[in-house]
Design an enzyme around this catalytic site. Structure first.
Site, PDB file in Angstrom:
ATOM      1  N   GLY A 275      28.902   3.943  -2.620  1.00 18.09           N
ATOM      2  CA  GLY A 275      29.288   5.346  -2.500  1.00 18.09           C
ATOM      3  C   GLY A 275      30.528   5.412  -1.627  1.00 18.09           C
ATOM      4  O   GLY A 275      31.640   5.685  -2.053  1.00 18.09           O
ATOM      5  N   ARG A 312      29.413  13.639  10.711  1.00 18.91           N
ATOM      6  CA  ARG A 312      29.219  12.211  11.033  1.00 18.91           C
ATOM      7  C   ARG A 312      29.450  11.865  12.508  1.00 18.91           C
ATOM      8  O   ARG A 312      28.656  11.134  13.097  1.00 18.91           O
ATOM      9  CB  ARG A 312      30.072  11.339  10.115  1.00 18.91           C
ATOM     10  CG  ARG A 312      29.766  11.558   8.621  1.00 18.91           C
ATOM     11  CD  ARG A 312      30.381  10.506   7.730  1.00 18.91           C
ATOM     12  NE  ARG A 312      29.706   9.243   7.871  1.00 18.91           N
ATOM     13  CZ  ARG A 312      30.181   8.217   8.528  1.00 18.91           C
ATOM     14  NH1 ARG A 312      31.368   8.278   9.090  1.00 18.91           N
ATOM     15  NH2 ARG A 312      29.484   7.112   8.624  1.00 18.91           N
ATOM     16  N   CYS A 343      28.723  26.154  18.646  1.00 20.77           N
ATOM     17  CA  CYS A 343      28.296  26.414  20.018  1.00 20.77           C
ATOM     18  C   CYS A 343      27.269  25.400  20.505  1.00 20.77           C
ATOM     19  O   CYS A 343      26.125  25.747  20.831  1.00 20.77           O
ATOM     20  CB  CYS A 343      27.772  27.836  20.132  1.00 20.77           C
ATOM     21  SG  CYS A 343      29.119  28.994  19.882  1.00 20.77           S
ATOM     22  N   TYR A 372      30.298  11.355   2.568  1.00 21.64           N
ATOM     23  CA  TYR A 372      29.356  12.039   3.461  1.00 21.64           C
ATOM     24  C   TYR A 372      30.084  13.035   4.371  1.00 21.64           C
ATOM     25  O   TYR A 372      29.691  13.251   5.512  1.00 21.64           O
ATOM     26  CB  TYR A 372      28.539  11.012   4.270  1.00 21.64           C
ATOM     27  CG  TYR A 372      27.927   9.953   3.384  1.00 21.64           C
ATOM     28  CD1 TYR A 372      26.867  10.264   2.553  1.00 21.64           C
ATOM     29  CD2 TYR A 372      28.446   8.657   3.323  1.00 21.64           C
ATOM     30  CE1 TYR A 372      26.317   9.315   1.708  1.00 21.64           C
ATOM     31  CE2 TYR A 372      27.909   7.694   2.480  1.00 21.64           C
ATOM     32  CZ  TYR A 372      26.842   8.034   1.673  1.00 21.64           C
ATOM     33  OH  TYR A 372      26.309   7.098   0.838  1.00 21.64           O
TER      34      TYR A 372
HETATM   35  N1  LLP Z   1      22.072   3.217  -2.950  1.00 19.12           N
HETATM   36  C1  LLP Z   1      21.050   3.732  -2.249  1.00 19.12           C
HETATM   37  C2  LLP Z   1      19.690   3.535  -2.727  1.00 19.12           C
HETATM   38  C3  LLP Z   1      21.310   4.465  -1.069  1.00 19.12           C
HETATM   39  O1  LLP Z   1      20.298   4.980  -0.374  1.00 19.12           O
HETATM   40  C4  LLP Z   1      22.642   4.649  -0.642  1.00 19.12           C
HETATM   41  C5  LLP Z   1      22.951   5.431   0.567  1.00 19.12           C
HETATM   42  C6  LLP Z   1      23.681   4.084  -1.404  1.00 19.12           C
HETATM   43  C7  LLP Z   1      23.351   3.370  -2.556  1.00 19.12           C
HETATM   44  C8  LLP Z   1      25.131   4.240  -1.045  1.00 19.12           C
HETATM   45  O2  LLP Z   1      25.458   3.713   0.192  1.00 19.12           O
HETATM   46  P1  LLP Z   1      27.018   3.551   0.572  1.00 19.12           P
HETATM   47  O3  LLP Z   1      27.620   2.582  -0.405  1.00 19.12           O
HETATM   48  O4  LLP Z   1      27.654   4.865   0.461  1.00 19.12           O
HETATM   49  O5  LLP Z   1      27.016   3.046   1.960  1.00 19.12           O
HETATM   50  N2  LLP Z   1      25.069   9.853   5.588  1.00 19.12           N
HETATM   51  C9  LLP Z   1      25.309   8.476   6.008  1.00 19.12           C
HETATM   52  C10 LLP Z   1      25.096   7.503   4.876  1.00 19.12           C
HETATM   53  C11 LLP Z   1      23.741   7.600   4.240  1.00 19.12           C
HETATM   54  C12 LLP Z   1      23.562   6.683   3.092  1.00 19.12           C
HETATM   55  C13 LLP Z   1      22.257   6.881   2.398  1.00 19.12           C
HETATM   56  N3  LLP Z   1      22.070   6.033   1.271  1.00 19.12           N
HETATM   57  C14 LLP Z   1      26.701   8.373   6.601  1.00 19.12           C
HETATM   58  O6  LLP Z   1      27.394   9.392   6.711  1.00 19.12           O
HETATM   59  O7  LLP Z   1      27.112   7.293   6.998  1.00 19.12           O
END
Ligand code: LLP
Length: 420
Positions: A275, A312, A343, A372
């Site tokens: 992602g 984040r 706030c 994100y």
């Molecule tokens: N596949 C699964 C099953 C996942 O749970 C996730 C992310 C991804 C793929 C993609 O991960 P990436 O390639 O984007 O690292 N809100 C957090 C990140 C949460 C990710 C949750 N799952 C942040 O802002 O860092």
């Protein structure tokens, strides 16, 4: 190294357009995404893997579900990792066919399972309960199974998912009984999946998970008699957020992971679910300096984006590089905290950053905001969500209008007795 932006006469450029012009035209705060960068990132990682074996990149759309971003990736031939029925429908709306969507939910309700069966996408089973509940709804479904690999990674403990005892996936010891049960129930079983966590450094977690999944694929073949079509190594490819941090070497990642799968199994296809890697550095958040404060022990640059816009930093203590877009590459004079309008004292975008002498009206760019960023934004403090803009071939287009005041109370109903 993080990616670099060009400047001209002290103005930061986004694909040739002055960031200040974009802010002027669309208002602030605003997320600005470059189409070209989304395509480049997708192609780089897809090409790295497909050099060695049949590859499906399932973009983890939780990072950014802007429909235009989804359209770009649909055109590129990407597949999707979706985590909710809302994401599934967003992707259908963006033109993805159900066969390109793999749903990987956790604690999935029967209502959601029914809706997924109606759509017809593949479901990645997270628990034995989910398998049984799905079987009551339909077994005419393609499935894979998510296992807890006992390998964990991530930039923060809150996004590490693969360790033993995790809420995600089937414990390794239960894998064989679950595949046997799924077979007995008559499901069409396609693959095996694990996700270690998000935004970790390095690539070792992927080779470890490829080993675990390859061993399991062989066990499933021998003990249950199922030949799996794919191994899905999950997402989590890290990106540099700080100047000196290194890029993930996706060439090496692809070569090592595919070597393990090809040498150890008969599985023909690898799936991965990046992602962040695809969208993080495609986007900057532009926010206007509205207030400057010298609090004695600290100096503040007050901007119009807070943790309602980009959570984040406040939530994970994540580091995002910042720059003054209208004083680009100008000498920095002092250290400041960049703080928003929410706030709470936990509301900040950046701590202790050297910045050029600030003035009200300056435009601050927050980098690597494409993953994100908007997708985790909220209306907290009754601040409508901001706009999103896409820059393609040197032209900026609005892809999401900023919310209005009306949007704040659109779905609220005041009981009759309370009405004016
Ligand atoms: N596949 C699964 C099953 C996942 O749970 C996730 C992310 C991804 C793929 C993609 O991960 P990436 O390639 O984007 O690292 N809100 C957090 C990140 C949460 C990710 C949750 N799952 C942040 O802002 O860092």
């Amino acid at each position: 190294m993080t990616r670099e932006y060009e400047g001209k006469n002290g103005m930061m450029l986004i694909d040739g357009i002055a960031a200040t012009d974009i802010a002027e035209e669309f208002g602030t705060p605003v997320y600005v995404t470059e189409e070209k960068r989304v395509r480049e990132n997708y192609r780089r990682i897809h090409e790295a893997f497909s050099r060695y074996m049949n590859t499906e990149v399932h973009y983890a759309c939780k990072a950014n579900t802007n429909l235009s971003v989804l359209r770009i990736l649909e055109q590129e031939g990407s597949c999707i990792d979706a985590v909710s029925i809302g994401e599934v429908h967003s992707c259908l709306r963006a033109g993805f066919t159900p066969d390109r969507i793999l749903y990987t939910g956790v604690n999935v309700s029967n209502e959601e399972l029914k809706a997924l069966v109606d759509v017809g996408c593949m479901i990645n089973i997270d628990s034995e309960s989910e398998l049984e509940r799905l079987a009551h709804i339909s077994t005419d479904v393609k499935i894979s199974v998510r296992v807890t690999p006992g390998v964990t990674s991530g930039h923060d403990v809150r996004v590490m998912t693969g360790g033993r005892g995790s809420k995600f996936g089937i414990p390794i010891k239960r894998t064989i009984p679950v595949y046997a049960r799924a077979k007995a129930l008559g499901f069409d079983i396609k693959g095996i999946h694990a996700h270690t966590g998000s935004g970790g450094e390095g690539i070792e977690q992927f080779t470890e998970v490829a080993e675990v999944l390859s061993d399991l694929a062989n066990d499933i073949r021998e003990e249950v008699g199922i030949d799996l079509d794919f191994i899905d190594i999950g997402g989590g490819v890290g990106v540099p957020y700080k100047l000196q941090e290194e890029e993930t070497d996706v060439e090496e990642l692809a070569s090592l992971v595919t070597e393990i799968i090809l040498e150890e199994t008969d599985v023909k296809t690898v799936l991965l679910e990046p992602g962040r890697y695809i969208v993080a550095d495609s986007t900057v958040l532009l926010t206007r300096c509205v207030d400057i404060k010298n609090a004695g022990t600290k100096k503040y640059i007050g901007v119009d984006a807070g943790f309602n816009t980009l959570i984040r930093p406040s939530f994970y203590d994540s580091y995002h590089m910042v720059a003054t877009a209208n004083k680009f590459n100008k000498a920095c004079t002092d250290k400041y905290d960049i703080v928003g309008p929410i706030c709470e004292s936990g509301d900040y975008l950046a701590h202790n950053r050297v910045m050029p002498n600030p003035e009200e009206g300056d435009l601050v760019a927050v980098f690597n905001a494409g993953a994100y960023g908007f997708s985790m934004s909220s209306e907290y403090n009754s601040r409508p969500r901001c706009a999103e803009v896409l820059v393609s071939n040197g032209k900026a287009c609005l892809t999401r209008k900023a919310e209005s005041m009306e949007d704040l109370w659109r779905n609220q109903i005041i009981p009759e007795g309370l009405r004016k």
